[in-house]
Design a protein around this motif. Structure first.
Motif, mmCIF file in Angstrom:
data_model
loop_
_atom_site.group_PDB
_atom_site.id
_atom_site.type_symbol
_atom_site.label_atom_id
_atom_site.label_comp_id
_atom_site.label_asym_id
_atom_site.label_seq_id
_atom_site.Cartn_x
_atom_site.Cartn_y
_atom_site.Cartn_z
ATOM 1 N N MET A 1 1.436 -1.377 0.433
ATOM 2 C CA MET A 1 0.198 -0.095 -0.265
ATOM 3 C C MET A 1 1.014 0.983 0.059
ATOM 4 N N THR A 2 0.594 1.932 -1.180
ATOM 5 C CA THR A 2 1.364 3.529 -1.049
ATOM 6 C C THR A 2 1.034 4.707 -0.313
ATOM 7 N N LEU A 3 1.895 4.925 1.232
ATOM 8 C CA LEU A 3 0.745 5.481 2.375
ATOM 9 C C LEU A 3 1.453 7.340 1.454
ATOM 10 N N PRO A 4 -0.210 8.220 2.339
ATOM 11 C CA PRO A 4 -0.023 8.982 1.268
ATOM 12 C C PRO A 4 1.016 10.334 2.700
ATOM 13 N N THR A 5 1.174 11.459 2.026
ATOM 14 C CA THR A 5 2.692 12.520 2.664
ATOM 15 C C THR A 5 1.440 13.486 3.308
ATOM 16 N N LEU A 6 1.843 12.900 5.013
ATOM 17 C CA LEU A 6 0.718 14.019 6.303
ATOM 18 C C LEU A 6 1.616 15.052 6.674
ATOM 19 N N LEU A 7 1.029 16.236 6.239
ATOM 20 C CA LEU A 7 2.093 17.343 6.901
ATOM 21 C C LEU A 7 0.743 17.640 8.104
ATOM 22 N N ASP A 8 1.073 18.281 9.252
ATOM 23 C CA ASP A 8 0.320 18.730 10.264
ATOM 24 C C ASP A 8 1.188 19.713 10.813
ATOM 25 N N ILE A 9 0.760 21.019 11.394
ATOM 26 C CA ILE A 9 1.113 22.262 11.977
ATOM 27 C C ILE A 9 0.651 22.075 13.212
ATOM 28 N N LEU B 1 -7.327 15.447 3.443
ATOM 29 C CA LEU B 1 -7.260 13.808 4.108
ATOM 30 C C LEU B 1 -8.436 13.353 3.891
ATOM 31 N N ARG B 2 -10.069 14.000 4.113
ATOM 32 C CA ARG B 2 -10.560 13.426 4.320
ATOM 33 C C ARG B 2 -10.817 12.538 3.181
ATOM 34 N N ARG B 3 -10.504 13.545 1.878
ATOM 35 C CA ARG B 3 -10.897 13.026 0.540
ATOM 36 C C ARG B 3 -10.394 11.731 0.485
ATOM 37 N N LEU B 4 -9.085 10.790 0.767
ATOM 38 C CA LEU B 4 -8.600 9.910 0.427
ATOM 39 C C LEU B 4 -9.640 8.628 1.453
ATOM 40 N N LEU B 5 -10.558 9.235 2.234
ATOM 41 C CA LEU B 5 -11.274 8.340 3.558
ATOM 42 C C LEU B 5 -12.736 7.542 3.212
ATOM 43 N N ARG C 1 -4.169 1.793 8.617
ATOM 44 C CA ARG C 1 -5.266 0.544 9.916
ATOM 45 C C ARG C 1 -6.461 1.149 8.957
ATOM 46 N N THR C 2 -7.063 2.096 9.089
ATOM 47 C CA THR C 2 -8.441 1.725 8.254
ATOM 48 C C THR C 2 -8.670 1.342 7.702
ATOM 49 N N ARG C 3 -7.570 2.055 6.307
ATOM 50 C CA ARG C 3 -7.897 0.732 4.533
ATOM 51 C C ARG C 3 -7.793 -0.269 5.472
ATOM 52 N N GLU C 4 -6.572 -0.967 5.795
ATOM 53 C CA GLU C 4 -6.448 -2.684 5.813
ATOM 54 C C GLU C 4 -8.006 -3.095 6.612
ATOM 55 N N ALA C 5 -8.108 -2.716 7.388
ATOM 56 C CA ALA C 5 -9.288 -2.954 8.037
ATOM 57 C C ALA C 5 -10.493 -3.113 7.496
ATOM 58 N N SER C 6 -10.654 -1.729 6.489
ATOM 59 C CA SER C 6 -12.033 -1.735 5.848
ATOM 60 C C SER C 6 -11.527 -2.099 4.616
ATOM 61 N N GLY C 7 -10.562 -3.218 3.961
ATOM 62 C CA GLY C 7 -10.702 -4.212 3.222
ATOM 63 C C GLY C 7 -10.502 -3.620 1.968
ATOM 64 N N GLY C 8 -9.189 -1.906 1.809
ATOM 65 C CA GLY C 8 -9.239 -1.164 1.036
ATOM 66 C C GLY C 8 -7.852 -1.565 0.469
#
Length: 165
Positions: free
Chosen positions: A1-9, A115-119, A158-165
């Motif tokens: 699984m390719t992980l998205p780059t996350l940014l936090d401020i 991030l919501r756009r990916l979920l 983890r949520t992607r794995e749990a949701s079968g994604g």
């Protein structure tokens, strides 16, 4: 699984006059980095409640922070090729990112997306419980930009794995 780059401020507070004080990334390979930011002379807003959350003092920013131009250049170097980073607080983070780049006299070489756009709906349904479980399991220190970015990335995986994604 390719992980998205996350940014936090992390910021001096919320609302009018607030500004970024730390930016962190969780890269696609799972590595993280974060930089403290030296406040500009006219960045005077400071919320003691925010300091209680992130534990970063104004004095520490003055001593250890990097100038806004350096942080903006670093972000562009890190993210230009990736093209997009994701944030769970897009409204705030995009405002603070714009402020940083404005004061650096530069334009970002990447987009910040929500991030919501990916979920998926399935990921959203188990997001909070998964995030809390990861905090407990890994002893993650919340409200530091690098750790929070990593927490978001781990929760996404983890949520992607749990949701079968």
């Amino acid at each position: 699984m390719t992980l998205p780059t996350l940014l936090d401020i992390e910021a001096s507070g919320f609302g009018r006059g607030s500004y970024p004080i730390e930016i962190g990334l969780a890269r696609a390979d799972g590595s993280t980095c974060a930089f403290l930011i030296q406040p500009q002379a006219d960045w005077t807003h400071w919320d003691p409640k925010a300091e209680l959350l992130h534990g970063i003092s104004r004095g520490r920013l003055a001593r250890e922070g990097y100038p806004v131009g350096e942080v903006a250049r670093w972000l562009n170097d890190e993210l230009a090729e990736v093209g997009v980073a994701y944030s769970d607080s897009w409204g705030y983070d995009n405002t603070w990112l714009s402020l940083l780049f404005h004061h650096a006299g530069m334009l970002p070489a990447f987009r910040l997306e929500a991030l919501r756009r990916l979920l998926s709906e399935a990921q959203l349904a188990c997001w909070s419980a998964t995030k809390e479980a990861l905090i407990r399991e890994r002893g993650i220190h919340r409200h530091r930009a690098g750790e929070d970015a990593l927490l978001l990335q781990l929760t996404y995986a983890r949520t992607r794995e749990a949701s079968g994604g």
